[in-house]
Enzyme design. Structure first.
Site, mmCIF file in Angstrom:
data_model
loop_
_atom_site.group_PDB
_atom_site.id
_atom_site.type_symbol
_atom_site.label_atom_id
_atom_site.label_comp_id
_atom_site.label_asym_id
_atom_site.label_seq_id
_atom_site.Cartn_x
_atom_site.Cartn_y
_atom_site.Cartn_z
ATOM 1 N N ASN A 117 -2.254 0.339 1.068
ATOM 2 C CA ASN A 117 -0.879 -0.490 0.748
ATOM 3 C C ASN A 117 0.148 -0.219 1.762
ATOM 4 O OD1 ASN A 117 -2.180 -1.818 -1.334
ATOM 5 N ND2 ASN A 117 -1.058 -0.767 -2.846
ATOM 6 N N ASP A 173 9.921 0.327 -15.742
ATOM 7 C CA ASP A 173 10.397 1.692 -16.488
ATOM 8 C C ASP A 173 11.177 1.584 -17.565
ATOM 9 O OD1 ASP A 173 8.289 3.008 -14.687
ATOM 10 O OD2 ASP A 173 9.731 3.079 -13.077
ATOM 11 N N HIS A 200 9.323 5.826 -9.058
ATOM 12 C CA HIS A 200 8.473 4.914 -9.809
ATOM 13 C C HIS A 200 7.083 5.689 -9.822
ATOM 14 C CE1 HIS A 200 6.442 2.113 -11.884
ATOM 15 N NE2 HIS A 200 5.790 1.821 -10.994
HETATM 16 P P1 NAD Z 1 -3.969 -7.750 -7.293
HETATM 17 O O1 NAD Z 1 -5.106 -7.064 -6.399
HETATM 18 O O2 NAD Z 1 -4.230 -8.442 -8.575
HETATM 19 O O3 NAD Z 1 -2.977 -8.701 -6.515
HETATM 20 C C1 NAD Z 1 -2.577 -8.125 -5.102
HETATM 21 C C2 NAD Z 1 -2.580 -9.599 -4.185
HETATM 22 O O4 NAD Z 1 -2.023 -8.986 -3.069
HETATM 23 C C3 NAD Z 1 -3.994 -10.237 -4.182
HETATM 24 O O5 NAD Z 1 -3.919 -11.479 -4.372
HETATM 25 C C4 NAD Z 1 -4.110 -10.021 -2.585
HETATM 26 O O6 NAD Z 1 -4.871 -11.062 -1.963
HETATM 27 C C5 NAD Z 1 -2.734 -10.026 -2.102
HETATM 28 N N1 NAD Z 1 -2.703 -9.186 -0.719
HETATM 29 C C6 NAD Z 1 -3.199 -8.344 -0.209
HETATM 30 N N2 NAD Z 1 -2.933 -7.962 1.144
HETATM 31 C C7 NAD Z 1 -2.132 -9.251 1.299
HETATM 32 C C8 NAD Z 1 -1.265 -9.248 2.850
HETATM 33 N N3 NAD Z 1 -1.527 -8.583 3.711
HETATM 34 N N4 NAD Z 1 -0.538 -10.336 2.361
HETATM 35 C C9 NAD Z 1 -0.453 -10.889 1.440
HETATM 36 N N5 NAD Z 1 -0.921 -10.865 0.253
HETATM 37 C C10 NAD Z 1 -1.992 -9.845 0.116
HETATM 38 O O7 NAD Z 1 -2.827 -6.511 -7.766
HETATM 39 P P2 NAD Z 1 -1.767 -6.556 -8.645
HETATM 40 O O8 NAD Z 1 -2.056 -6.134 -9.941
HETATM 41 O O9 NAD Z 1 -0.880 -7.848 -8.486
HETATM 42 O O10 NAD Z 1 -0.586 -5.496 -8.071
HETATM 43 C C11 NAD Z 1 -0.080 -5.492 -6.938
HETATM 44 C C12 NAD Z 1 0.691 -4.119 -6.603
HETATM 45 O O11 NAD Z 1 1.778 -3.965 -7.438
HETATM 46 C C13 NAD Z 1 -0.175 -2.844 -6.489
HETATM 47 O O12 NAD Z 1 -0.109 -2.039 -5.480
HETATM 48 C C14 NAD Z 1 0.219 -2.352 -7.927
HETATM 49 O O13 NAD Z 1 0.146 -0.872 -7.805
HETATM 50 C C15 NAD Z 1 1.672 -2.675 -7.886
HETATM 51 N N6 NAD Z 1 2.483 -2.710 -9.304
HETATM 52 C C16 NAD Z 1 3.861 -2.049 -9.246
HETATM 53 C C17 NAD Z 1 4.436 -2.129 -10.165
HETATM 54 C C18 NAD Z 1 5.742 -1.534 -10.353
HETATM 55 O O14 NAD Z 1 6.305 -1.149 -11.541
HETATM 56 N N7 NAD Z 1 6.551 -1.476 -9.078
HETATM 57 C C19 NAD Z 1 3.847 -2.341 -11.310
HETATM 58 C C20 NAD Z 1 2.580 -2.937 -11.373
HETATM 59 C C21 NAD Z 1 1.860 -2.986 -10.316
HETATM 60 C C1 LMR Z 2 3.092 0.496 -13.430
HETATM 61 O O1 LMR Z 2 3.889 1.478 -13.801
HETATM 62 O O2 LMR Z 2 2.545 0.164 -14.384
HETATM 63 C C2 LMR Z 2 2.609 0.276 -12.040
HETATM 64 O O3 LMR Z 2 3.434 1.294 -11.289
HETATM 65 C C3 LMR Z 2 0.996 0.234 -11.958
HETATM 66 C C4 LMR Z 2 0.272 1.566 -11.971
HETATM 67 O O4 LMR Z 2 -0.336 1.922 -11.020
HETATM 68 O O5 LMR Z 2 0.641 2.110 -12.907
#
Ligand code: NAD
Ligand code: LMR
Length: 342
Positions: A117, A173, A200
């Protein structure tokens, strides 16, 4: 069902008068993903959003075509997965949400996502620094403790860094904390305000229960609640069993944070959200980013609140948080220095 519809109607009415004369373009980078799709749906339902711009390396135009049939006023545009598409998507955006990147599988930490990432976020940040240098950047991609410093380094290198416009989204959170405490206490989660500070991931997530409505929680009940808030993400990763991590709750949390920013930008006062920002609170200890309550306004992060009074138990949580957080932040900074990209 009735309650859900009523809540939505209230949201619509509250937003309508403020938004009628405002144009707010919101871009989602990673709009085709597990978070991106429901997040884009919620933004399409938000009357404060006038233009919704969707980019993904796969499926952006399809998601946009689908959402564009929803009978709200905003336009929805999906962009081609190339540099021109990305730049057009970002141009004139007021808010850029970044949920692009891979999610966890069981047994992984958020830091295990770094290798994949970090470069995704770096490259999207480069495009945003060029095409939307004044936008609010809301980073969702994990590990947030490192991806936010990555964006700041990219912006610094491009000469456009404004710390007031860069946010790591830690709203999930806070959402979890209010839900989990309400389950233990038998209360309405909407009435529960739990401040969550730090970062986080795992022990960097520090809920301040002493500042909640339930300061008297102690002993094993407190340990269990704090542990559930810190490791709530793991529950979802385990239950999804290899199919990803939290998406729907995260979409709600991301949409809430974007809505708070729009409300504040459109003149509402006293809008406060905990979020991971460049912060003076622990700079003396070499920790440049920290999540705490932040007052939002037309300029982004207008005021970073002090942590407030904490008890001995919470002080120990903060001490443990700072150790990990410092390493996570440095890892993001070092990555951009060693890998500036093209
Ligand atoms: P996912 O795999 O379902 O979706 C990710 C998307 O990103 C995909 O559609 C993919 O094609 C796209 N992608 C990849 N590289 C890219 C690029 N260079 N440009 C544009 N798009 C691109 O994953 P998700 O479940 O949606 O999770 C995404 C991210 O969010 C993960 O890193 C996850 O850990 C994070 N997340 C963060 C939190 C938080 O609280 N901050 C919570 C949940 C998930
Ligand atoms: C969350 O808190 O749900 C996200 O950061 C996704 C994860 O990896 O747990």
């Amino acid at each position: 069902m009735f309650a859900a519809r009523q809540t939505f109607n209230l949201f619509q009415k509250r937003a309508f008068s403020a938004s009628a004369s405002q144009a707010s373009k919101v871009a989602v980078l990673g709009a085709g993903g597990g978070i991106g799709q429901p997040l884009s749906l919620l933004l399409k339902l938000n009357p404060r959003v006038s233009d919704l711009a969707l980019y993904d390396i796969r499926g952006g135009p399809g998601v946009a075509a689908d959402l564009s049939h929803i009978n709200t006023n905003s336009t929805v545009t999906g962009y081609n997965p190339d540099a021109a598409g990305l730049n057009d998507c970002l141009k004139d955006a007021e808010i850029v949400l970044i949920p692009a990147g891979v999610p966890r599988k069981p047994g992984m930490t958020r830091d295990d996502l770094f290798n994949t990432n970090a470069s995704i976020v770096r490259d999207l940040a480069k495009a945003a620094a060029k095409s939307a240098p004044n936008a609010n950047i809301l980073v969702i991609s994990n590990p947030v403790n490192s991806t936010v410093p990555i964006v700041s380094e990219v912006y610094k290198a491009a000469g456009v860094y404004n710390p007031k416009r860069l946010f790591g989204v830690t709203t999930l959170d806070v959402v979890r904390a209010s839900r989990f405490i309400s389950q233990v206490q038998g209360t309405n989660p909407a009435d529960e305000k739990v401040t969550v500070i730090g970062g986080h991931s795992g022990v960097t997530i520090v809920p301040l229960l002493s500042q909640s409505n339930h300061a008297s929680i102690a002993g094993e009940a407190r340990d269990a609640l704090v542990n559930r808030i810190q490791f709530g993400g793991d529950e979802v990763v385990k239950a999804k069993d290899g199919a990803g991590s939290a998406t729907l709750s995260m979409a709600m949390a991301g949409a809430r944070f974007a809505e708070s920013l729009l409300r504040a930008a459109q003149g509402e006062k006293g809008v406060v959200e905990p979020t991971f920002v460049e912060s003076p609170l622990f700079k003396g200890q070499g920790i440049d980013f920290f999540a705490s309550k932040v007052e939002l306004g037309p300029n982004g992060a207008e005021k970073i609140h002090d942590i407030g009074p904490v008890n001995e138990y919470e002080q120990k949580l903060i001490d443990a948080c700072l150790v990990d957080l410092k390493k996570n932040i440095q890892k993001g900074v070092d990555f951009v220095k060693a890998n500036p990209g093209n």
